[in-house]
Design a protein around this motif. Structure first.
Motif, PDB file in Angstrom:
ATOM      1  N   ILE A  18       3.366  -3.546   1.659  1.00 16.47           N
ATOM      2  CA  ILE A  18       2.484  -3.180   0.536  1.00 16.47           C
ATOM      3  C   ILE A  18       3.140  -2.087  -0.305  1.00 16.47           C
ATOM      4  O   ILE A  18       3.047  -2.089  -1.541  1.00 16.47           O
ATOM      5  CB  ILE A  18       1.118  -2.681   1.078  1.00 16.47           C
ATOM      6  CG1 ILE A  18       0.493  -3.720   2.011  1.00 16.47           C
ATOM      7  CG2 ILE A  18       0.194  -2.297  -0.070  1.00 16.47           C
ATOM      8  CD1 ILE A  18      -0.250  -4.815   1.351  1.00 16.47           C
ATOM      9  N   VAL A  19       3.794  -1.164   0.367  1.00 18.47           N
ATOM     10  CA  VAL A  19       4.509  -0.104  -0.360  1.00 18.47           C
ATOM     11  C   VAL A  19       5.524  -0.718  -1.316  1.00 18.47           C
ATOM     12  O   VAL A  19       5.615  -0.339  -2.488  1.00 18.47           O
ATOM     13  CB  VAL A  19       5.211   0.853   0.631  1.00 18.47           C
ATOM     14  CG1 VAL A  19       6.132   1.825  -0.103  1.00 18.47           C
ATOM     15  CG2 VAL A  19       4.180   1.606   1.460  1.00 18.47           C
ATOM     16  N   GLU A  20       6.267  -1.685  -0.803  1.00 22.77           N
ATOM     17  CA  GLU A  20       7.283  -2.332  -1.645  1.00 22.77           C
ATOM     18  C   GLU A  20       6.627  -3.052  -2.822  1.00 22.77           C
ATOM     19  O   GLU A  20       7.137  -3.002  -3.949  1.00 22.77           O
ATOM     20  CB  GLU A  20       8.109  -3.315  -0.784  1.00 22.77           C
ATOM     21  CG  GLU A  20       9.537  -3.479  -1.235  1.00 22.77           C
ATOM     22  CD  GLU A  20      10.382  -2.192  -1.205  1.00 22.77           C
ATOM     23  OE1 GLU A  20      10.017  -1.227  -0.498  1.00 22.77           O
ATOM     24  OE2 GLU A  20      11.402  -2.148  -1.941  1.00 22.77           O
ATOM     25  N   ARG A  21       5.498  -3.672  -2.568  1.00 20.34           N
ATOM     26  CA  ARG A  21       4.775  -4.374  -3.640  1.00 20.34           C
ATOM     27  C   ARG A  21       4.305  -3.395  -4.719  1.00 20.34           C
ATOM     28  O   ARG A  21       4.403  -3.686  -5.923  1.00 20.34           O
ATOM     29  CB  ARG A  21       3.573  -5.088  -3.028  1.00 20.34           C
ATOM     30  CG  ARG A  21       2.876  -6.053  -3.945  1.00 20.34           C
ATOM     31  CD  ARG A  21       1.553  -6.498  -3.328  1.00 20.34           C
ATOM     32  NE  ARG A  21       1.731  -7.418  -2.210  1.00 20.34           N
ATOM     33  CZ  ARG A  21       0.749  -7.703  -1.332  1.00 20.34           C
ATOM     34  NH1 ARG A  21      -0.443  -7.119  -1.449  1.00 20.34           N
ATOM     35  NH2 ARG A  21       0.965  -8.547  -0.362  1.00 20.34           N
ATOM     36  N   VAL A  22       3.818  -2.249  -4.287  1.00 15.96           N
ATOM     37  CA  VAL A  22       3.383  -1.230  -5.242  1.00 15.96           C
ATOM     38  C   VAL A  22       4.576  -0.736  -6.080  1.00 15.96           C
ATOM     39  O   VAL A  22       4.494  -0.619  -7.300  1.00 15.96           O
ATOM     40  CB  VAL A  22       2.709  -0.047  -4.502  1.00 15.96           C
ATOM     41  CG1 VAL A  22       2.544   1.162  -5.428  1.00 15.96           C
ATOM     42  CG2 VAL A  22       1.367  -0.474  -3.941  1.00 15.96           C
ATOM     43  N   CYS A  23       5.695  -0.491  -5.391  1.00 15.89           N
ATOM     44  CA  CYS A  23       6.884  -0.013  -6.128  1.00 15.89           C
ATOM     45  C   CYS A  23       7.367  -1.054  -7.128  1.00 15.89           C
ATOM     46  O   CYS A  23       7.756  -0.707  -8.253  1.00 15.89           O
ATOM     47  CB  CYS A  23       8.000   0.363  -5.148  1.00 15.89           C
ATOM     48  SG  CYS A  23       7.603   1.836  -4.181  1.00 15.89           S
ATOM     49  N   GLU A  24       7.326  -2.312  -6.738  1.00 13.21           N
ATOM     50  CA  GLU A  24       7.742  -3.357  -7.689  1.00 13.21           C
ATOM     51  C   GLU A  24       6.823  -3.391  -8.908  1.00 13.21           C
ATOM     52  O   GLU A  24       7.273  -3.650 -10.024  1.00 13.21           O
ATOM     53  CB  GLU A  24       7.777  -4.724  -7.000  1.00 13.21           C
ATOM     54  CG  GLU A  24       8.947  -4.839  -6.028  1.00 13.21           C
ATOM     55  CD  GLU A  24       9.517  -6.249  -5.950  1.00 13.21           C
ATOM     56  OE1 GLU A  24       9.167  -7.104  -6.793  1.00 13.21           O
ATOM     57  OE2 GLU A  24      10.335  -6.495  -5.033  1.00 13.21           O
ATOM     58  N   ALA A  25       5.544  -3.121  -8.677  1.00 12.54           N
ATOM     59  CA  ALA A  25       4.625  -3.070  -9.830  1.00 12.54           C
ATOM     60  C   ALA A  25       5.010  -1.915 -10.759  1.00 12.54           C
ATOM     61  O   ALA A  25       5.010  -2.063 -11.986  1.00 12.54           O
ATOM     62  CB  ALA A  25       3.183  -2.921  -9.348  1.00 12.54           C
ATOM     63  N   VAL A  26       5.357  -0.776 -10.183  1.00 15.08           N
ATOM     64  CA  VAL A  26       5.826   0.344 -11.003  1.00 15.08           C
ATOM     65  C   VAL A  26       7.075  -0.076 -11.783  1.00 15.08           C
ATOM     66  O   VAL A  26       7.158   0.110 -13.004  1.00 15.08           O
ATOM     67  CB  VAL A  26       6.131   1.584 -10.140  1.00 15.08           C
ATOM     68  CG1 VAL A  26       6.838   2.661 -10.958  1.00 15.08           C
ATOM     69  CG2 VAL A  26       4.840   2.140  -9.526  1.00 15.08           C
ATOM     70  N   TRP A  27       8.032  -0.669 -11.084  1.00 15.36           N
ATOM     71  CA  TRP A  27       9.283  -1.061 -11.742  1.00 15.36           C
ATOM     72  C   TRP A  27       9.038  -2.066 -12.869  1.00 15.36           C
ATOM     73  O   TRP A  27       9.800  -2.130 -13.830  1.00 15.36           O
ATOM     74  CB  TRP A  27      10.259  -1.647 -10.723  1.00 15.36           C
ATOM     75  CG  TRP A  27      10.634  -0.679  -9.644  1.00 15.36           C
ATOM     76  CD1 TRP A  27      10.563   0.687  -9.691  1.00 15.36           C
ATOM     77  CD2 TRP A  27      11.127  -0.997  -8.338  1.00 15.36           C
ATOM     78  NE1 TRP A  27      10.978   1.233  -8.505  1.00 15.36           N
ATOM     79  CE2 TRP A  27      11.335   0.234  -7.652  1.00 15.36           C
ATOM     80  CE3 TRP A  27      11.427  -2.178  -7.662  1.00 15.36           C
ATOM     81  CZ2 TRP A  27      11.825   0.294  -6.345  1.00 15.36           C
ATOM     82  CZ3 TRP A  27      11.907  -2.121  -6.370  1.00 15.36           C
ATOM     83  CH2 TRP A  27      12.101  -0.893  -5.718  1.00 15.36           C
ATOM     84  N   SER A  28       7.960  -2.843 -12.741  1.00 17.96           N
ATOM     85  CA  SER A  28       7.649  -3.835 -13.777  1.00 17.96           C
ATOM     86  C   SER A  28       6.920  -3.204 -14.961  1.00 17.96           C
ATOM     87  O   SER A  28       6.717  -3.852 -15.985  1.00 17.96           O
ATOM     88  CB  SER A  28       6.804  -4.962 -13.185  1.00 17.96           C
ATOM     89  OG  SER A  28       5.444  -4.556 -13.060  1.00 17.96           O
ATOM     90  N   GLY A  29       6.492  -1.950 -14.802  1.00 18.19           N
ATOM     91  CA  GLY A  29       5.875  -1.273 -15.942  1.00 18.19           C
ATOM     92  C   GLY A  29       4.524  -0.617 -15.676  1.00 18.19           C
ATOM     93  O   GLY A  29       3.980   0.037 -16.567  1.00 18.19           O
TER      94      GLY A  29
END
Lengths: 261, 261, 261, 261
Positions: D82-93
């Motif tokens: 889930i942490v990785e998913r949250v970070c990917e959302a940040v990276w996407s904007g």
């Protein structure tokens, strides 16, 4: 909410060079202002070097949310007192955008505190600008890169301070690169440098270039009230210190005295 | 390899104020230079405002690896042409350290491009400096924090550009904070601002303060050869472009012509 | 004072590809280490992925001043616990240099906190690296630009955080640009990313590339003692606060209790 | 245009501690969300650790413009995937705001790439936050400083990377300082860390704190479309290079092959 933009034009080559006048019959400044005026929420007009006080009266600066500056041939003719006034407006919160050869304008050099030098070549070569900060507001609506078929080359090392963010880097056909979109903050003011715009090419008619300038205006705009006295260094007397303290030790300043500067 | 340091002193309060003279009988500049001279590899001497050309001749600057600057009462007496000469030396690679009230000195304001203002109070209150960048070279030999029992307060907002790194932040007894150690690069030169050093307190006799200044000298020192003409903007002719290109489009400049500035 | 360098090599393509073995018969890691060992004051050796604990034992890291990392084909085979150990060494003050395809190595992605992605093309095209930070220590002995006749292309946008300083920007024959030399600090450790070094070209035999890596080792090296527990978050009890205070209000933690994490 | 905010709450101390429940009867997350919902143009709701997938489903993240995160007692219970998913959302904007003890949350440590440690003391002492970046959008409507009468102390050195901008610095009664408002960009996402908010004090009921969080939401919000695949590293084949080139030299990759990672 309307962003009030003033475009400052040097207006020298437009008068002297038929090539430049052919591309920008109303002057480069008016081309830039017209493109900005096509956008809802932006109201742009222009002033020129030849205006009284170069068009940079205190009143004008007070009514300018974002100032766009283009100069090349006559940097030295800009009065130092006016330069200081423009910089104080930036420090108080006015946004400012420097275009192309304005890297050597007095206000840019004054705000950077650095030589602002570079290498250059006027050969009409191809420039390709790459976005280096994904989804930066200044890149809204742009692809990952765009081209200008004919531009002057500016090459590294570019003698500016490390920016807050590097937004664009340019590739040149002749083999050079350049950090062509850089953000800064000086006092309360946002500052953006954008490289393209040599006067013998139709750069400011380019849709992508117009998009960058429009985005930069929105990015540089700060709706907060201007800082009233942006260079003041107020004394905080002992009896108004946030925490209760007692004065100790020897002093230079008498009570109520101004600071030295 | 010896680092050649010049300490620039304003030398005004030492002449006018018995308090200051009592603490620094040889002048603040000589106290700072003496402390530096205790270190192997550093050779420090001082010049003062009252020297010819304020001691900042071209020769002196050429032989200075790192310049330390303290001024307060007489910023306005420093000649603008000398200020520009000092800044050019920084841009060519000379290191420079600004101490305390030099935040309002002409060279600092010129290099920052910002108002450099702050709030202040002269109450002999306690200052505690905290290291905010672990193991930064400027913090070598220091604990995580150290105290100065009597200092002038400087408070935020400090009107400087965002630094490369924030090395120290100060706590004041009266309730304020201040970013008291900041690094910058301007042209090829390293610049460090360090807050403490009000003239009515024995700050430059403090061992930790002397450690910071010594470390900062080493950090700011650049052994590379100075950039010969740090403000030059050389033309790169078409036939010397890194990649073979052919000239296209209209031109402003004739072959071999200097750039405009 | 000798800087102890460990070069970490993935050592996969050297085993599988005759092309790579032909260029680097002793492995890329040993080519890099050998070049470093030609310099007085640097003592370099290498470890490989296939070593026990990938060569990254606690002892080895404790004796490494600067770690150089090259990987490409087997990033996923690096054990997560070892990655964390390497990052902790950086946070404690070890310098670290990431080369080329190590942009996608686990330690780099872990230290950047960002996707670290880019565009790429393997076409043996010309790369030209431009210095963008004049007289930066990593550029000592280099001209303003240098070329690699055959390299893999890496293109922007490069998905990394804004660096402390952008030291190099690359021009590619195929039309792309890339920020190819970037400095960071993580915890107490200095980190440098350097782009060139595709395994099918003789890049690490190039004199300029060797100069950059040598300079980067010296820049990343921190002679200060390592931070003993770089992730600790110590409690400062009320009776050890720098200023005398009295405890007030409700609490979660009992006296002497560890912080939550 | 409405900014959709999700407030992530750990919701542990609200269940276990009567003190915390007394101050935040609906949970800290709902107090924060309610305050945000008083503002036109913001629509906030909350999820908690105990929800399925901690409330951080792909759908929820896709519909979240700005994520606010508060955690303390149960950082370790947050699933790594889930942490990785949250970070990917940040990276996407997606914008993201970390509050107080979230300095040790998994997503913050992951995005910073640094230890994120500090010193601390739970003594209900006074904190005073000073604005260090004049007219920064996150400071809109605030005075130059404001106070929280009872807060936990966090002290420097704070183990985070140098920020884009330091917006606030805190003064503590017990003698420490802390950089308490810091901006970052990771991938396409804006990130803000804000210090105050210990669960045993009514910090999130404070008007100035609510102003900061509201401003930070607006600052972090990016109206541009999310980056579709924020970690992709696409190949640019020779025949699609911006400039015409011919392939040269040896290769590792076959045509059309994926890059290694």
């Amino acid at each position: 909410m309307t962003i009030r933009v003033t475009v400052w034009g040097e207006n020298v080559h437009e008068q002297k060079s038929e090539v430049v006048r052919g591309i920008y019959p109303d002057g480069m400044h008016n081309c830039i202002a017209s493109a900005l005026n096509k956008n809802e929420g932006i109201q742009a007009s222009s002033v020129v070097l030849q205006d009284a006080e170069h068009g940079m009266t205190a009143e004008r600066l007070a009514e300018t949310d974002v100032l766009v500056w283009w100069g090349h041939a006559a940097h030295g003719q800009v009065d130092d007192a006016i330069v200081e006034r423009v910089c104080e407006a930036v420090w108080s919160g006015m946004g400012m955008i420097f275009l192309h050869s304005a890297h050597f304008s007095k206000p840019f050099k004054r705000l950077m505190g650095a030589p602002c030098n570079l290498t250059w070549r006027e050969a009409g070569e191809r420039e390709r600008l790459w976005v280096t900060s994904r989804n930066h507001p200044i890149t809204a609506g742009l692809p990952d890169h765009f081209e200008l078929e004919n531009e002057e080359m500016y090459g590294e090392p570019f003698g500016v301070p490390e920016p807050l963010e590097t937004v664009f880097v340019s590739w040149f056909q002749g083999g050079e690169v350049f950090r062509s979109g850089l953000t800064y903050k000086r006092g309360a003011g946002n500052v953006f440098y954008f490289r393209p715009g040599h006067e013998t090419y139709p750069t400011y008619h380019d849709a992508n270039v117009q998009t960058v300038i429009r985005n930069a205006v929105k990015w540089a705009y700060n709706p907060m009230a201007r800082v009233a006295k942006p260079t003041d260094a107020p004394n905080v007397p002992v009896d108004r210190a946030p925490e209760k303290i007692e004065e100790r030790g020897p002093k230079l300043h008498m009570a109520g005295q101004q600071g030295l500067r």
